[in-house]
Design a protein around this motif. Structure first.
Motif, PDB file in Angstrom:
ATOM      1  N   MET A 140      48.333  31.681  49.535  1.00  0.00           N
ATOM      2  CA  MET A 140      47.170  30.917  49.064  1.00  0.00           C
ATOM      3  C   MET A 140      45.882  31.532  49.602  1.00  0.00           C
ATOM      4  O   MET A 140      45.815  31.959  50.751  1.00  0.00           O
ATOM      5  N   HIS A 141      44.874  31.578  48.749  1.00  0.00           N
ATOM      6  CA  HIS A 141      43.583  32.129  49.165  1.00  0.00           C
ATOM      7  C   HIS A 141      42.739  31.080  49.885  1.00  0.00           C
ATOM      8  O   HIS A 141      42.933  29.891  49.666  1.00  0.00           O
ATOM      9  N   PRO A 142      41.800  31.536  50.728  1.00  0.00           N
ATOM     10  CA  PRO A 142      40.837  30.577  51.297  1.00  0.00           C
ATOM     11  C   PRO A 142      40.133  29.834  50.171  1.00  0.00           C
ATOM     12  O   PRO A 142      39.988  30.369  49.064  1.00  0.00           O
ATOM     13  N   GLN A 143      39.682  28.642  50.469  1.00  0.00           N
ATOM     14  CA  GLN A 143      39.144  27.779  49.409  1.00  0.00           C
ATOM     15  C   GLN A 143      37.955  28.395  48.682  1.00  0.00           C
ATOM     16  O   GLN A 143      37.818  28.251  47.460  1.00  0.00           O
ATOM     17  N   SER A 144      37.086  29.091  49.433  1.00  0.00           N
ATOM     18  CA  SER A 144      35.895  29.666  48.799  1.00  0.00           C
ATOM     19  C   SER A 144      36.283  30.757  47.800  1.00  0.00           C
ATOM     20  O   SER A 144      35.606  30.981  46.802  1.00  0.00           O
ATOM     21  N   ILE A 145      37.386  31.448  48.049  1.00  0.00           N
ATOM     22  CA  ILE A 145      37.862  32.460  47.106  1.00  0.00           C
ATOM     23  C   ILE A 145      38.544  31.781  45.927  1.00  0.00           C
ATOM     24  O   ILE A 145      38.290  32.099  44.764  1.00  0.00           O
ATOM     25  N   GLN A 146      39.396  30.813  46.233  1.00  0.00           N
ATOM     26  CA  GLN A 146      40.152  30.137  45.178  1.00  0.00           C
ATOM     27  C   GLN A 146      39.230  29.450  44.165  1.00  0.00           C
ATOM     28  O   GLN A 146      39.458  29.496  42.956  1.00  0.00           O
ATOM     29  N   LYS A 147      38.170  28.871  44.690  1.00  0.00           N
ATOM     30  CA  LYS A 147      37.205  28.162  43.833  1.00  0.00           C
ATOM     31  C   LYS A 147      36.636  29.120  42.766  1.00  0.00           C
ATOM     32  O   LYS A 147      36.584  28.794  41.576  1.00  0.00           O
ATOM     33  N   LEU A 148      36.265  30.311  43.209  1.00  0.00           N
ATOM     34  CA  LEU A 148      35.709  31.300  42.279  1.00  0.00           C
ATOM     35  C   LEU A 148      36.764  31.809  41.297  1.00  0.00           C
ATOM     36  O   LEU A 148      36.477  32.024  40.125  1.00  0.00           O
ATOM     37  N   ILE A 149      37.982  32.001  41.805  1.00  0.00           N
ATOM     38  CA  ILE A 149      39.071  32.431  40.905  1.00  0.00           C
ATOM     39  C   ILE A 149      39.246  31.403  39.790  1.00  0.00           C
ATOM     40  O   ILE A 149      39.357  31.749  38.613  1.00  0.00           O
ATOM     41  N   ASP A 150      39.239  30.131  40.179  1.00  0.00           N
ATOM     42  CA  ASP A 150      39.393  29.068  39.176  1.00  0.00           C
ATOM     43  C   ASP A 150      38.269  29.122  38.151  1.00  0.00           C
ATOM     44  O   ASP A 150      38.498  28.944  36.950  1.00  0.00           O
ATOM     45  N   LEU A 151      37.042  29.360  38.625  1.00  0.00           N
ATOM     46  CA  LEU A 151      35.890  29.414  37.713  1.00  0.00           C
ATOM     47  C   LEU A 151      35.994  30.600  36.754  1.00  0.00           C
ATOM     48  O   LEU A 151      35.814  30.464  35.551  1.00  0.00           O
ATOM     49  N   PHE A 152      36.320  31.773  37.298  1.00  0.00           N
ATOM     50  CA  PHE A 152      36.427  32.968  36.445  1.00  0.00           C
ATOM     51  C   PHE A 152      37.602  32.854  35.472  1.00  0.00           C
ATOM     52  O   PHE A 152      37.559  33.389  34.372  1.00  0.00           O
ATOM     53  N   SER A 153      38.658  32.170  35.892  1.00  0.00           N
ATOM     54  CA  SER A 153      39.839  32.035  35.029  1.00  0.00           C
ATOM     55  C   SER A 153      39.508  31.336  33.721  1.00  0.00           C
ATOM     56  O   SER A 153      40.221  31.475  32.733  1.00  0.00           O
ATOM     57  N   LYS A 154      38.431  30.560  33.716  1.00  0.00           N
ATOM     58  CA  LYS A 154      38.055  29.819  32.500  1.00  0.00           C
ATOM     59  C   LYS A 154      37.253  30.685  31.528  1.00  0.00           C
ATOM     60  O   LYS A 154      36.994  30.282  30.405  1.00  0.00           O
ATOM     61  N   PHE A 155      36.866  31.890  31.958  1.00  0.00           N
ATOM     62  CA  PHE A 155      36.121  32.788  31.066  1.00  0.00           C
ATOM     63  C   PHE A 155      37.026  33.212  29.905  1.00  0.00           C
ATOM     64  O   PHE A 155      38.236  33.336  30.079  1.00  0.00           O
ATOM     65  N   PRO A 156      36.421  33.473  28.718  1.00  0.00           N
ATOM     66  CA  PRO A 156      37.246  33.926  27.600  1.00  0.00           C
ATOM     67  C   PRO A 156      38.012  35.199  27.953  1.00  0.00           C
ATOM     68  O   PRO A 156      37.416  36.105  28.551  1.00  0.00           O
ATOM     69  N   THR A 157      39.251  35.232  27.600  1.00  0.00           N
ATOM     70  CA  THR A 157      40.181  36.362  27.794  1.00  0.00           C
ATOM     71  C   THR A 157      40.470  36.708  29.261  1.00  0.00           C
ATOM     72  O   THR A 157      41.183  37.647  29.544  1.00  0.00           O
ATOM     73  N   VAL A 158      39.921  35.947  30.201  1.00  0.00           N
ATOM     74  CA  VAL A 158      40.188  36.237  31.622  1.00  0.00           C
ATOM     75  C   VAL A 158      41.219  35.256  32.173  1.00  0.00           C
ATOM     76  O   VAL A 158      41.023  34.066  32.130  1.00  0.00           O
ATOM     77  N   GLY A 159      42.313  35.783  32.658  1.00  0.00           N
ATOM     78  CA  GLY A 159      43.323  34.934  33.279  1.00  0.00           C
ATOM     79  C   GLY A 159      43.175  34.981  34.794  1.00  0.00           C
ATOM     80  O   GLY A 159      42.276  35.644  35.309  1.00  0.00           O
ATOM     81  N   PRO A 160      44.064  34.303  35.523  1.00  0.00           N
ATOM     82  CA  PRO A 160      43.966  34.253  36.983  1.00  0.00           C
ATOM     83  C   PRO A 160      44.026  35.634  37.662  1.00  0.00           C
ATOM     84  O   PRO A 160      43.347  35.849  38.659  1.00  0.00           O
ATOM     85  N   ARG A 161      44.807  36.559  37.106  1.00  0.00           N
ATOM     86  CA  ARG A 161      44.922  37.884  37.722  1.00  0.00           C
ATOM     87  C   ARG A 161      43.597  38.628  37.706  1.00  0.00           C
ATOM     88  O   ARG A 161      43.132  39.168  38.710  1.00  0.00           O
ATOM     89  N   ILE A 162      43.003  38.694  36.515  1.00  0.00           N
ATOM     90  CA  ILE A 162      41.703  39.383  36.377  1.00  0.00           C
ATOM     91  C   ILE A 162      40.652  38.638  37.207  1.00  0.00           C
ATOM     92  O   ILE A 162      39.820  39.258  37.867  1.00  0.00           O
ATOM     93  N   ALA A 163      40.722  37.315  37.173  1.00  0.00           N
ATOM     94  CA  ALA A 163      39.760  36.505  37.932  1.00  0.00           C
ATOM     95  C   ALA A 163      39.829  36.857  39.417  1.00  0.00           C
ATOM     96  O   ALA A 163      38.814  37.003  40.088  1.00  0.00           O
ATOM     97  N   THR A 164      41.042  37.036  39.922  1.00  0.00           N
ATOM     98  CA  THR A 164      41.226  37.397  41.332  1.00  0.00           C
ATOM     99  C   THR A 164      40.609  38.758  41.623  1.00  0.00           C
ATOM    100  O   THR A 164      39.949  38.962  42.642  1.00  0.00           O
ATOM    101  N   ARG A 165      40.786  39.698  40.674  1.00  0.00           N
ATOM    102  CA  ARG A 165      40.204  41.028  40.869  1.00  0.00           C
ATOM    103  C   ARG A 165      38.687  40.970  40.860  1.00  0.00           C
ATOM    104  O   ARG A 165      38.032  41.684  41.623  1.00  0.00           O
ATOM    105  N   PHE A 166      38.140  40.110  40.007  1.00  0.00           N
ATOM    106  CA  PHE A 166      36.680  39.920  39.989  1.00  0.00           C
ATOM    107  C   PHE A 166      36.186  39.486  41.370  1.00  0.00           C
ATOM    108  O   PHE A 166      35.210  40.007  41.884  1.00  0.00           O
ATOM    109  N   VAL A 167      36.877  38.502  41.942  1.00  0.00           N
ATOM    110  CA  VAL A 167      36.411  37.933  43.214  1.00  0.00           C
ATOM    111  C   VAL A 167      36.472  38.980  44.331  1.00  0.00           C
ATOM    112  O   VAL A 167      35.516  39.132  45.097  1.00  0.00           O
ATOM    113  N   PHE A 168      37.550  39.756  44.378  1.00  0.00           N
ATOM    114  CA  PHE A 168      37.632  40.793  45.420  1.00  0.00           C
ATOM    115  C   PHE A 168      36.599  41.895  45.184  1.00  0.00           C
ATOM    116  O   PHE A 168      36.076  42.479  46.130  1.00  0.00           O
TER     117      PHE A 168
END
Ligand SMILES: [Zn+2]
Length: 208
Positions: free
Chosen positions: A1-29
């Motif tokens: 599990m990621h720290p909350q501040s990272i997870q929060k952003l992953i969740d936000l990016f995951s809602k972008f069109p065509t972006v799933g959790p994997r890509i969202a995680t890469r965005f955050v890093f």
């Protein structure tokens, strides 16, 4: 599990069109590694996007109201009635309405330079008989308010797109206006924004 501040952003990016959790995680890093000044630039651009870009009240196309005059933004009440450059353009045919799902579809049709009417951005599609945030009420209001001779349904030939087209045809029939759909030639299951200009042009010319 990621720290909350990272997870929060992953969740936000995951809602972008065509972006799933994997890509969202890469965005955050990627953001974590980003140099301070680049990060600052990104933050400012995001803020500006919200401040400067407005939705056209007539077709829902996003645009920059200050771009035409080159002046700074005036008070919000003065901007309210401002239309986008397409709706404002007197050389566009105000008797033809083209309904698209989203902004990038509008851009794809504009690129063909073939269409001279105006648009309406529906904002979504119908999936399993559920309307996903589509502006049907606003669309009907626009059609009631204005004087259209033809309505072109230019929705992606995907499964959801087809149900949306059928839904629109049914809902708009009572207006008694000629309704056309883009001609064949668009790849089934494809999206307008990925069609080449030639295919899209002939689909537009072959509408019926
Ligand atoms: Zn507009």
């Amino acid at each position: 599990m990621h720290p909350q501040s990272i997870q929060k952003l992953i969740d936000l990016f995951s809602k972008f069109p065509t972006v799933g959790p994997r890509i969202a995680t890469r965005f955050v890093f990627y953001l974590i590694k980003m140099p301070g000044n680049k990060f600052e630039e990104l933050m400012n651009s995001l803020k500006k996007l919200k401040q400067m870009i407005k939705l056209c009240p007539s077709c829902f196309n996003p645009f920059d109201p200050s771009a035409n005059s080159g002046q700074a933004l005036q008070s919000t009440s003065e901007q309210k009635g401002t239309l986008c450059p397409i709706c404002q353009n007197n050389s566009r045919d105000k008797n033809i309405l083209c309904i698209v799902e989203k902004e990038t579809d509008l851009e794809a049709i504009e690129k063909t330079k073939l269409y001279k009417g105006i648009y309406f951005i529906l904002g979504g599609t119908i999936n399993l008989k559920k309307e996903k945030g589509i502006r049907i009420k606003e669309l009907k209001e626009k059609i009631t308010r204005e004087n259209f001779k033809e309505i072109i349904i230019a929705i992606n030939p995907t499964l959801e797109g087809e149900s949306t087209s059928l839904f629109l045809q049914r809902e708009l029939k009572p207006f008694g206006i000629k309704i056309t759909k883009l001609g064949r030639g668009l790849p089934i299951g494809g999206e307008l924004e990925y069609a080449d200009e030639e295919t899209l042009s002939s689909a537009l010319e072959g509408r019926r």
